[in-house]
Design a protein around this motif. Structure first.
Motif, mmCIF file in Angstrom:
data_model
loop_
_atom_site.group_PDB
_atom_site.id
_atom_site.type_symbol
_atom_site.label_atom_id
_atom_site.label_comp_id
_atom_site.label_asym_id
_atom_site.label_seq_id
_atom_site.Cartn_x
_atom_site.Cartn_y
_atom_site.Cartn_z
ATOM 1 N N SER A 17 0.780 -1.243 0.000
ATOM 2 C CA SER A 17 0.000 0.000 0.000
ATOM 3 C C SER A 17 0.811 1.292 0.000
ATOM 4 O O SER A 17 1.600 1.505 0.858
ATOM 5 C CB SER A 17 -0.959 0.058 1.160
ATOM 6 O OG SER A 17 -0.398 0.399 2.392
ATOM 7 N N PRO A 171 2.693 -7.590 8.583
ATOM 8 C CA PRO A 171 2.576 -8.485 7.425
ATOM 9 C C PRO A 171 3.871 -9.189 7.029
ATOM 10 O O PRO A 171 3.842 -10.368 6.653
ATOM 11 C CB PRO A 171 2.090 -7.539 6.321
ATOM 12 C CG PRO A 171 1.252 -6.546 7.042
ATOM 13 C CD PRO A 171 1.999 -6.295 8.340
ATOM 14 N N SER A 352 -0.602 -6.830 3.129
ATOM 15 C CA SER A 352 -1.635 -6.586 4.136
ATOM 16 C C SER A 352 -2.018 -7.888 4.838
ATOM 17 O O SER A 352 -3.052 -7.954 5.516
ATOM 18 C CB SER A 352 -2.879 -5.956 3.483
ATOM 19 O OG SER A 352 -3.415 -6.815 2.484
ATOM 20 N N GLN A 354 -2.781 -10.615 7.266
ATOM 21 C CA GLN A 354 -2.997 -10.700 8.705
ATOM 22 C C GLN A 354 -3.806 -11.950 9.045
ATOM 23 O O GLN A 354 -4.648 -11.930 9.940
ATOM 24 C CB GLN A 354 -3.691 -9.440 9.218
ATOM 25 C CG GLN A 354 -2.783 -8.237 9.367
ATOM 26 C CD GLN A 354 -1.732 -8.420 10.459
ATOM 27 O OE1 GLN A 354 -2.036 -8.479 11.639
ATOM 28 N NE2 GLN A 354 -0.474 -8.532 10.052
#
Length: 365
Positions: A17, A171, A352, A354
């Protein structure tokens, strides 16, 4: 909080991101031969951790050797991830350092803040994702090495149970846990993995205690995503095989280290320094692995020849792109399909991550 003093080298050197661009691009005139480029490096741990920070400093020293008196470097070690980070960054920028490498994930927001204040300074942030016109990010695909480790562990573990000493559940660390598990399952579908998060990147007593606890729970192969040799040493005292982290740690466990995922920062540092010297530096996002030469495995030792050969073949498959590591079908701990059959997990999803794959025991929080 105690202020740290810069350690300066004599002579040539003292001593990822994406967020939207926040700054106006700065212009830099190529450094004159008699005006060395001042470069700062900040480390989350001591250089003597013999792992993460040590390996970054190996690259710094290589740059000093390569560029000689064209550059002058300053390193600041054991910088706590918090407000003190920004103070250190501002001190470096304010004292004439025009290129700064911030080498830990938790330095991210403070790097952005310092960059807003010092628009004529170029910042390089390791393992983060926020960039700006004068902030670049860079990282290594550590999960590739974890998969290789998992393959080896799957072959060697008599219990079919490995242990993972984790740092913090970001992450990058979750990728490693999952990749290791997938590697084990590729050779032993019934394999399982236990992990312990110590909530720190560098804390040798906690790292060692976590390794011992995992061994006490039946894990007969260990790996780590923490910065000291303590887990490897703890495993060695119990006669348990283990993997090193960031650098070849075999001198700490010559009879039990199997290999180590080794970070190769030197070529990247040399290139980015040259970009500043040439006046061509731009904000970029770099994420390289085996193929890019940013990651390698230290020699495979303390294992049968056929397992070593399998390790080398796995590295070759990942390097060539034949093995993408995160390829479906992959289920999470609940048995839910997270990656459909034939689908390759993209970088946005990886960064990302998780959730934990099926076969991993424990929760992230």
């Amino acid at each position: 909080m105690l202020r740290r003093q810069f350690t300066r080298l004599a002579g040539a050197g003292a001593l990822a991101s994406t967020a939207p661009a926040l700054l106006t691009p700065a212009l830099l005139t190529p450094a004159r031969a008699l005006d060395p480029l001042k470069i700062g490096f900040i480390y989350v741990g001591p250089i003597g951790d013999f792992g993460w920070s040590y390996q970054h400093d190996v690259a710094r020293k290589a740059a000093v050797e390569h560029y000689g008196d064209r550059i002058r470097t300053t390193q600041v070690e054991s910088v706590v991830e918090g407000p003190d980070t920004e103070r250190v960054l501002n001190d470096l920028a304010g004292s004439g350092h025009k290129l700064i490498f911030a080498t830990s994930f938790g330095f991210m927001n403070y790097t952005i803040a310092s960059a807003r204040r010092h628009k004529d300074v170029f910042y390089e942030h390791a393992t983060g994702y926020k960039r700006a016109a004068n902030v670049a990010t860079y990282n290594i695909r550590f999960y590739q090495g974890r998969f290789v480790q998992g393959v080896i562990a799957g072959k060697l573990s008599k219990a079919g149970l490995a242990g993972y000493v984790g740092s913090v559940p970001v992450p990058e660390v979750v990728q490693g846990i999952n990749a290791f598990m997938l590697g084990m399952q590729s050779v032993n579908p019934k394999a399982r993995l236990k992990f312990i998060m110590i909530n720190s990147w560098y804390d040798p007593p906690k790292e060692g205690d976590a390794a011992k606890a995992l061994i006490d729970q039946g894990c007969d192969v260990l790996t780590q995503h923490t910065d000291s040799p303590a887990p490897l040493q703890a495993a060695a005292t119990r006669g348990v095989k283990a993997f090193g982290q960031s650098t070849d740690m075999s001198k700490f466990a010559p009879n039990t280290q199997l290999s180590a995922s080794t970070d190769v920062w030197g070529p990247y540092y040399a290139k980015r320094i040259q970009d500043v010297l040439d006046g061509t530096w731009k904000s970029t996002d770099t994420w390289g692995g085996f193929a890019a030469g940013m990651l390698k495995m230290s020699p495979f030792t303390n294992m049968p020849d056929d397992v070593s050969a399998l390790g080398n073949a796995t590295v070759a498959d990942i390097t060539s792109g034949r093995n993408k590591v995160f390829v479906g079908p992959i289920k999470d701990q609940t048995g839910t399909i997270k990656i459909p059959a034939g689908t390759v997990m993209d970088d946005v999803a990886l960064n990302s991550m998780q959730w934990l794959v099926e076969g991993v025991d424990g929760k992230l929080s």
